[in-house]
Design a protein around this motif. Sequence first.
Motif, PDB file in Angstrom:
ATOM      1  N   PRO A   1     -43.751  23.565 -78.614  1.00 28.06           N
ATOM      2  CA  PRO A   1     -42.970  22.389 -78.821  1.00 28.06           C
ATOM      3  C   PRO A   1     -43.394  21.192 -78.343  1.00 28.06           C
ATOM      4  O   PRO A   1     -44.179  20.992 -77.263  1.00 28.06           O
ATOM      5  CB  PRO A   1     -41.618  22.964 -78.152  1.00 28.06           C
ATOM      6  CG  PRO A   1     -41.966  24.467 -78.004  1.00 28.06           C
ATOM      7  CD  PRO A   1     -43.324  24.722 -77.464  1.00 28.06           C
ATOM      8  N   LYS A   2     -43.332  20.232 -78.921  1.00 28.00           N
ATOM      9  CA  LYS A   2     -43.723  18.836 -78.596  1.00 28.00           C
ATOM     10  C   LYS A   2     -43.239  18.505 -77.068  1.00 28.00           C
ATOM     11  O   LYS A   2     -44.140  17.955 -76.490  1.00 28.00           O
ATOM     12  CB  LYS A   2     -43.065  17.825 -79.487  1.00 28.00           C
ATOM     13  CG  LYS A   2     -43.702  16.462 -79.423  1.00 28.00           C
ATOM     14  CD  LYS A   2     -44.569  16.069 -80.471  1.00 28.00           C
ATOM     15  CE  LYS A   2     -45.411  14.721 -80.137  1.00 28.00           C
ATOM     16  NZ  LYS A   2     -46.301  14.545 -81.086  1.00 28.00           N
ATOM     17  N   LYS A   3     -42.067  18.895 -76.783  1.00 31.43           N
ATOM     18  CA  LYS A   3     -41.669  18.388 -75.432  1.00 31.43           C
ATOM     19  C   LYS A   3     -42.712  19.029 -74.320  1.00 31.43           C
ATOM     20  O   LYS A   3     -42.449  18.641 -73.008  1.00 31.43           O
ATOM     21  CB  LYS A   3     -40.265  18.588 -75.190  1.00 31.43           C
ATOM     22  CG  LYS A   3     -39.728  20.177 -75.174  1.00 31.43           C
ATOM     23  CD  LYS A   3     -38.129  20.073 -75.173  1.00 31.43           C
ATOM     24  CE  LYS A   3     -37.711  21.501 -75.274  1.00 31.43           C
ATOM     25  NZ  LYS A   3     -36.726  21.892 -75.962  1.00 31.43           N
ATOM     26  N   ASP A   4     -43.075  20.235 -74.647  1.00 31.30           N
ATOM     27  CA  ASP A   4     -44.374  20.657 -73.662  1.00 31.30           C
ATOM     28  C   ASP A   4     -45.278  19.910 -73.636  1.00 31.30           C
ATOM     29  O   ASP A   4     -46.265  20.113 -74.526  1.00 31.30           O
ATOM     30  CB  ASP A   4     -44.322  22.224 -74.150  1.00 31.30           C
ATOM     31  CG  ASP A   4     -45.267  23.094 -73.386  1.00 31.30           C
ATOM     32  OD1 ASP A   4     -46.042  22.534 -72.266  1.00 31.30           O
ATOM     33  OD2 ASP A   4     -45.722  24.208 -73.534  1.00 31.30           O
ATOM     34  N   SER A   5     -45.665  19.276 -72.636  1.00 30.93           N
ATOM     35  CA  SER A   5     -46.855  18.260 -72.778  1.00 30.93           C
ATOM     36  C   SER A   5     -47.815  18.858 -71.841  1.00 30.93           C
ATOM     37  O   SER A   5     -48.900  18.301 -71.598  1.00 30.93           O
ATOM     38  CB  SER A   5     -46.395  16.867 -72.399  1.00 30.93           C
ATOM     39  OG  SER A   5     -45.866  17.013 -71.208  1.00 30.93           O
ATOM     40  N   THR A   6     -47.511  19.820 -71.017  1.00 30.68           N
ATOM     41  CA  THR A   6     -48.668  20.494 -70.164  1.00 30.68           C
ATOM     42  C   THR A   6     -49.527  21.666 -70.568  1.00 30.68           C
ATOM     43  O   THR A   6     -50.568  21.602 -70.139  1.00 30.68           O
ATOM     44  CB  THR A   6     -47.923  20.973 -68.852  1.00 30.68           C
ATOM     45  OG1 THR A   6     -46.830  21.896 -69.224  1.00 30.68           O
ATOM     46  CG2 THR A   6     -47.160  19.823 -68.095  1.00 30.68           C
ATOM     47  N   THR A   7     -49.093  22.313 -71.498  1.00 29.70           N
ATOM     48  CA  THR A   7     -49.937  23.395 -71.850  1.00 29.70           C
ATOM     49  C   THR A   7     -51.249  23.210 -72.515  1.00 29.70           C
ATOM     50  O   THR A   7     -51.134  22.483 -73.309  1.00 29.70           O
ATOM     51  CB  THR A   7     -48.911  24.408 -73.091  1.00 29.70           C
ATOM     52  OG1 THR A   7     -47.891  24.802 -72.176  1.00 29.70           O
ATOM     53  CG2 THR A   7     -49.894  25.603 -73.378  1.00 29.70           C
ATOM     54  N   GLN A   8     -52.508  23.701 -71.901  1.00 29.04           N
ATOM     55  CA  GLN A   8     -53.674  23.353 -72.337  1.00 29.04           C
ATOM     56  C   GLN A   8     -54.389  24.517 -72.889  1.00 29.04           C
ATOM     57  O   GLN A   8     -55.168  24.317 -73.730  1.00 29.04           O
ATOM     58  CB  GLN A   8     -54.513  22.713 -71.234  1.00 29.04           C
ATOM     59  CG  GLN A   8     -53.996  21.315 -70.528  1.00 29.04           C
ATOM     60  CD  GLN A   8     -53.904  20.313 -71.731  1.00 29.04           C
ATOM     61  OE1 GLN A   8     -54.806  20.160 -72.725  1.00 29.04           O
ATOM     62  NE2 GLN A   8     -53.186  19.444 -71.357  1.00 29.04           N
ATOM     63  N   SER A   9     -53.826  25.548 -72.604  1.00 27.87           N
ATOM     64  CA  SER A   9     -54.436  26.982 -72.825  1.00 27.87           C
ATOM     65  C   SER A   9     -53.384  28.125 -73.167  1.00 27.87           C
ATOM     66  O   SER A   9     -52.439  27.755 -72.432  1.00 27.87           O
ATOM     67  CB  SER A   9     -55.560  27.286 -71.859  1.00 27.87           C
ATOM     68  OG  SER A   9     -55.829  28.651 -71.852  1.00 27.87           O
TER      69      SER A   9
ATOM     70  N   VAL B   1     -52.301  23.259 -79.911  1.00 26.69           N
ATOM     71  CA  VAL B   1     -53.375  23.583 -79.041  1.00 26.69           C
ATOM     72  C   VAL B   1     -54.470  24.100 -79.499  1.00 26.69           C
ATOM     73  O   VAL B   1     -54.485  25.474 -79.691  1.00 26.69           O
ATOM     74  CB  VAL B   1     -52.760  24.281 -77.744  1.00 26.69           C
ATOM     75  CG1 VAL B   1     -53.684  24.297 -76.715  1.00 26.69           C
ATOM     76  CG2 VAL B   1     -51.523  23.961 -77.320  1.00 26.69           C
ATOM     77  N   TYR B   2     -55.558  23.309 -79.970  1.00 24.97           N
ATOM     78  CA  TYR B   2     -56.689  23.882 -80.810  1.00 24.97           C
ATOM     79  C   TYR B   2     -57.700  24.359 -80.202  1.00 24.97           C
ATOM     80  O   TYR B   2     -58.653  24.223 -79.987  1.00 24.97           O
ATOM     81  CB  TYR B   2     -57.101  22.901 -81.710  1.00 24.97           C
ATOM     82  CG  TYR B   2     -55.823  22.345 -82.595  1.00 24.97           C
ATOM     83  CD1 TYR B   2     -55.589  23.530 -83.617  1.00 24.97           C
ATOM     84  CD2 TYR B   2     -55.402  21.240 -82.419  1.00 24.97           C
ATOM     85  CE1 TYR B   2     -54.384  23.295 -84.571  1.00 24.97           C
ATOM     86  CE2 TYR B   2     -54.382  20.939 -83.385  1.00 24.97           C
ATOM     87  CZ  TYR B   2     -53.840  21.906 -84.302  1.00 24.97           C
ATOM     88  OH  TYR B   2     -52.699  21.739 -85.255  1.00 24.97           O
ATOM     89  N   GLU B   3     -57.402  25.366 -79.008  1.00 24.44           N
ATOM     90  CA  GLU B   3     -58.430  26.410 -78.490  1.00 24.44           C
ATOM     91  C   GLU B   3     -58.525  27.319 -79.058  1.00 24.44           C
ATOM     92  O   GLU B   3     -57.547  28.120 -79.216  1.00 24.44           O
ATOM     93  CB  GLU B   3     -57.669  26.449 -76.961  1.00 24.44           C
ATOM     94  CG  GLU B   3     -58.353  27.583 -76.279  1.00 24.44           C
ATOM     95  CD  GLU B   3     -57.690  28.159 -75.272  1.00 24.44           C
ATOM     96  OE1 GLU B   3     -58.306  28.613 -74.013  1.00 24.44           O
ATOM     97  OE2 GLU B   3     -56.445  28.290 -75.236  1.00 24.44           O
TER      98      GLU B   3
END
Lengths: 273, 217
Positions: free
Chosen positions: A134-142, A216-218
Amino acid sequence: MRKWMFLCVALLLMIMTGCSQEAGTGVSGPSTIQKVIDKKKLVIGTSSGYFPFEMKDKEGKFVGYDMDLGTAMANALKVEVEFKDFSDFGGLIPALQTGDIDMVISGMTIRGDRALAVSFSDPYYSSGQVVMVPKKDSTTQSWKDLDQPGKKISVGQGTTGALLAKQLFKNAQVMDFDGFTNAALAVKQGQADALIFDEPGVRVFEIMNADSVRGVYEVLSSENLGIALPLNDQATIQWVNSFLASYRNGLDDQTSTNKWFKSNEWINQVQQQ
Amino acid sequence: MGSAWNVIPQNMGLLLDGLLLTLQLSAFALLVSIPVGVLLGLCRISGNRVVSFLAVSYVEFIRGVPLLVLLFWIYFVLGKFLKLGPFLSGVLGLGLFSAAFIAEIVRAGIQAVPRGQMEAARSSGMTYVQAMRFIILPQALRKVLPPMASQFITLIKDSSLVSVISVVDLTLVAKNLVSTSFRSLEVWSFVAIMYFCVTFFLSQIISALERRYRVSE
């Protein structure tokens, strides 16, 4: 009366056991491609809602990259084409096995376990699995940030993303939804914390819902999409591969790629989410 | 490919987990639908116009909406605000859906008791509630048992629809198994038999109940 009932159930079981021995064996008689030519119709199984491979436009007609491929194939065979929609992606291979459809073009990843049940053509597209949050989740990187107890990961039932998610996530909970659209909707609505799905599908969904989700384009896997064909039907496999060899990167393929992957203009023409 | 039916014993644990969830879901949905349904049925025949209108509206609305749509609505629309989760959405969807049909069964059962019964009870000094409880409802119960039985069986079968909102019931276990093993014929045949065993067992219990009540008549 009860005796009769059990007799009937037993008989039913015997018929079922008898049938199962025929399933899964190689093809005998004329090849699928020959049957297609004879009946002048190519029946392709697909599962709509996988952007931009298979979608329905506002008139309910199938459009997308896979549809262009299927239509080009039917034109090469000089037959009519029919797309059959399976809302349940997992129902496609069983439908091919029973001969309900001639082939599957549905963004299907070439995978070992599937290759035991059907034969695959050469790859016609390469992609990988990615995460959408979700957009409001700004921390997830992986994906690793998501593997915590209490986190919910949505997947489309029967997809490669579903299998991958069940292997990757040891602590988070994986939720199976009926198709990509419902799985993506769960993330958009906040009922799931992330989605695992093919990169092209996530990219398009992000464009259409830029205010509520984020990709998240990992890339979590490397995948080749192939056309699923009846098991060991050599004539059909050979025909499809020869067709793909001339189609890939040809003029029609370039037009189709530009239309579906390099531009977003088609988004207004398809059914809105 | 090996023996095709291997897929069943190899995944028996998964299938039994799925069956257990189906049973839990159906049981909770029943717990919701019986009181709501009986109450609605009583409201339906109430002398109060407003009460009976509300009950009729509910029954007509729910009967006119497919369960699948109702489940999606509860999960994606209502669940968004109430944070229900898949299992509770499933229980609520199935329970509220079934309640509408139970309401109709209860109404028909009560109306099948001759009008004179109520008049006799009232004239012997009972209140409306007493007459309902001691005279009308026990007679109605006997009449509603067979249609209730089919409603309960329908509820168990309808519970297979919750697999679309990611409840891992027997149907979703089977779908996942088919999508990894591709043994659709074996898996779906076995699952059909599992559902049949449950519903058959239930209908046997209800026939036993029916026989018991018939003796006391």
